[in-house]
Design an enzyme around this catalytic site. Structure first.
Site, mmCIF file in Angstrom:
data_model
loop_
_atom_site.group_PDB
_atom_site.id
_atom_site.type_symbol
_atom_site.label_atom_id
_atom_site.label_comp_id
_atom_site.label_asym_id
_atom_site.label_seq_id
_atom_site.Cartn_x
_atom_site.Cartn_y
_atom_site.Cartn_z
ATOM 1 N N LYS A 82 26.237 42.625 46.241
ATOM 2 C CA LYS A 82 26.808 43.027 47.679
ATOM 3 C C LYS A 82 27.861 43.795 47.260
ATOM 4 O O LYS A 82 28.967 44.619 48.234
ATOM 5 C CB LYS A 82 28.427 41.551 48.039
ATOM 6 C CG LYS A 82 28.466 40.105 48.572
ATOM 7 C CD LYS A 82 29.316 39.495 48.530
ATOM 8 C CE LYS A 82 28.967 37.776 49.587
ATOM 9 N NZ LYS A 82 28.183 37.318 49.025
ATOM 10 N N GLU A 231 38.646 28.412 48.142
ATOM 11 C CA GLU A 231 39.292 29.644 48.190
ATOM 12 C C GLU A 231 39.862 29.790 49.465
ATOM 13 O O GLU A 231 39.613 30.751 50.310
ATOM 14 C CB GLU A 231 38.106 30.599 47.901
ATOM 15 C CG GLU A 231 38.445 32.158 47.719
ATOM 16 C CD GLU A 231 37.449 33.117 47.694
ATOM 17 O OE1 GLU A 231 37.710 34.390 48.030
ATOM 18 O OE2 GLU A 231 36.356 33.048 47.392
ATOM 19 N N ASP A 328 34.576 39.815 39.789
ATOM 20 C CA ASP A 328 34.290 39.088 41.416
ATOM 21 C C ASP A 328 33.632 40.116 42.422
ATOM 22 O O ASP A 328 32.752 41.016 41.748
ATOM 23 C CB ASP A 328 35.153 38.803 41.992
ATOM 24 C CG ASP A 328 34.750 37.490 43.283
ATOM 25 O OD1 ASP A 328 33.708 37.623 43.295
ATOM 26 O OD2 ASP A 328 36.025 37.419 43.955
#
Length: 437
Positions: A82, A231, A328
């Site tokens: 990503k 989350e 992350d």
């Protein structure tokens, strides 16, 4: 003075300071921050011996003057597929929902093999320059993307094998694992690459059935598990306890890592205790992603956020549950900033989660704990028999270390200083024109 970019075969890093929790053995009384004074003997790129500082040795010496040394860093949760898409796929409002919509649209429009390969390599070069020696990345494994991203990852893992150890986790929703057309190709990719099976869990009518199917597959194929969990700020999101209950009921023998677990911090003490009691009897470890979740959670236009978006690391650690922090996302819709620098992440985690007063063994959360959980027993510590993959800082204490970015660090790989210049963002300019995003 020894040139560490071209060092001799034998030398000593003399009068270093390192967290005692990362140096097996006894090397004198730790100071008030838990640091011990040591000499590190480097031979042919490896750590041959560790001595108390000042031990006589005839080898050439690099006098560190009490400066901080850490082992190579281990990043337990990233998204290399990503990353670094921000110029073409900006989160319109900074919310989690905005991140999902933007990332999904960008994946459909732009994630070719070449696009993923170049951005993944860019992220790895960032992490390498900052001193990371091992990374676990989640890979979106939805529809056509499974067949695109997994071969790219396998190629990157081979190309980077002598620089960064790489692991991959499949990423799909818990609902999708009940769809054979989605689940089987993903499972094949995980099994064929010796990777980790994963999914995003949340409170859905399909949660229990999805968990059973994931655990069935993991047991049948001998796979470890890694979940994105709860989350959200919603206190009714309790899939974390469901995962622990399934693991206990099935006596699951593999490792389980869970990431985020944000909603736990929004629940009452009785519910927290029930969840932590269930977790403490499993092989579950927890990774918090403080920078990403500070960015996303409790974001409402025109309103100051009321909470930090992180999970209960202090309470988990007190119960013997392994805990970590990780990077992350980096420069994508889920986190607009970041550069896969675990020094930055540890510094910000200390401030956000109060990992100080005392520091104790919190330095383990980006070094030896993720190394152990990920199965890299040769990483995460400063000890004889390990490669001299080390980070040298100007800081002489943890307070000095945490006070500045440490952008002038020296990174040793096999005892040799590397170029710590991160890649230029301009390298990706030709990929950044948005297409249908």
């Amino acid at each position: 003075m020894i040139d560490l970019s071209a060092p001799p075969a034998f030398f000593v890093l003399a009068d270093a300071r390192a967290p005692s929790c990362l140096v097996p053995g006894i090397y004198g009384q730790p100071d008030r921050e838990g640091l011990v004074a040591i000499d590190i003997v480097v031979t042919h790129g490896g750590i041959a011996e560790v001595h108390p500082a000042g031990t006589p040795d005839p080898m050439p010496r690099v006098e560190l003057g009490g400066r901080l040394v850490l082992p190579g860093l281990v990043d337990a949760h990233t998204h290399l597929d990503k990353g670094f898409i921000w110029p073409r796929a900006r989160n319109p409002d900074g919310t989690f929902a905005g991140a999902l919509r933007t990332s999904d649209a960008d994946r459909e429009a732009n994630w070719t093999s070449e696009d993923v390969r170049r951005r993944m390599d860019f992220g790895l070069r960032c992490a390498y320059a900052h001193g990371t020696v091992a990374i676990r990345t989640h890979l979106d494994s939805i529809g056509k993307q499974t067949a695109i991203s997994w071969p790219v990852f396998a190629q990157a893992r081979a190309q980077w094998a002598d620089r960064i150890a790489l692991q991959a986790v499949s990423l799909t929703t818990i609902d999708h694992v009940l769809d054979d057309a989605e689940f089987q190709p993903m499972l094949d990719a995980v099994a064929s690459t010796g990777s980790i099976l994963g999914a995003v869990t949340y409170m859905t009518p399909s949660l229990d059935a999805g968990l059973e199917r994931v655990f069935d597959a993991a047991e049948r194929l001998g796979l470890d598990l890694d979940f994105h969990v709860d989350e959200t700020a919603d206190p009714t999101a309790r899939s974390l306890r469901r995962i622990a209950e399934v693991a206990n009921r099935r006596r699951f023998e593999g490792r389980i890592m869970v990431g985020h677990c944000c909603s736990l911090a929004r629940q009452d003490e009785a519910e927290i205790d029930r969840t932590l009691d269930e977790m403490a009897t499993t092989r579950i470890s927890v990774v918090s992603l403080p920078m990403c979740n500070m960015y996303l959670q409790d974001r409402v236009p025109g309103r100051t956020p009321r909470w930090r978006g992180v999970t209960l690391l202090h309470e988990m650690k007190a119960r013997g549950i392994p805990v970590m922090v990780a990077n992350d996302n980096a420069r994508d819709a889920f986190h607009a900033y970041g550069d896969l620098d675990l020094v930055e992440t540890y510094r910000e985690a200390t401030r956000i989660l109060h990992l100080d007063h005392p520091v104790g063994d919190w330095p383990r959360i980006v070094t030896s704990t993720p190394a152990d959980v990920m199965g890299y027993n040769s990483l995460g510590l400063i000890a004889p028999g390990r490669r001299a993959d080390l980070l040298l800082f100007r800081a002489r204490s943890l307070n000095e270390f945490l006070a500045r970015p440490q952008s002038d660090r020296i990174v040793l790989r096999g005892g040799r200083a590397i170029d710590t210049t991160p890649p230029d963002y301009a390298e990706l300019d030709d990929l950044m024109e948005p297409r249908n995003v």
